[in-house]
Design a protein around this motif. Structure first.
Motif: not given
Length: 128
Positions: A28-37, A71-77, A115-121
């Motif tokens: 499914t086309s989606s935007d996603q965040l990967a967050i490392l704590n 990992k958090v998909r924007f589609n799921d918010l 597929l695109l991946g980049t660091m957030a600012f």
């Protein structure tokens, strides 16, 4: 031990494609965040979404456990409201702990996937 990251991050190129091909949900086309704590404490995060038209939406709140990745998909918010597809948006991520944030997009609108991946600012917050 050490802790890496920032407490404030920005994603500027958000756009969840409307079309998808292939099997759901993996394709499914989606935007996603990967967050490392890397912190020894859980991180409480709040996302605020900004659009080209209309008022910001949020906060979308969730937790990333200590020394874990999520990992958090924007589609799921969906709370406080579901995000619209095929609209440009930006996102501000605010965390209670230092975290590292990566943004990715899967565009499966055609049979040839993109597929695109980049660091957030990482953004330092300035009080007015």
């Amino acid at each position: 031990m050490y802790t890496l990251g920032k407490k404030s991050w920005l994603v500027l190129g958000g756009h969840m494609p409307r079309l998808s091909t292939g099997f759901e949900p993996a394709f499914t086309s989606s935007d996603q965040l990967a967050i490392l704590n890397t912190s020894p404490e859980d991180a409480e995060l709040a996302l605020t979404i900004y659009f080209t038209k209309g008022e910001p939406v949020g906060p979308f709140e969730f937790r990333v456990k200590a020394r874990r990745i999520r990992k958090v998909r924007f589609n799921d918010l969906i709370d406080p409201q579901a995000l619209p597809l095929a609209q440009d948006y930006a996102c501000h991520i605010q965390s209670s702990q230092l975290v590292v944030v990566q943004f990715s997009r899967l565009n499966s609108g055609q049979r040839e996937l993109a597929l695109l991946g980049t660091m957030a600012f990482p953004a330092d917050r300035q009080e007015r």
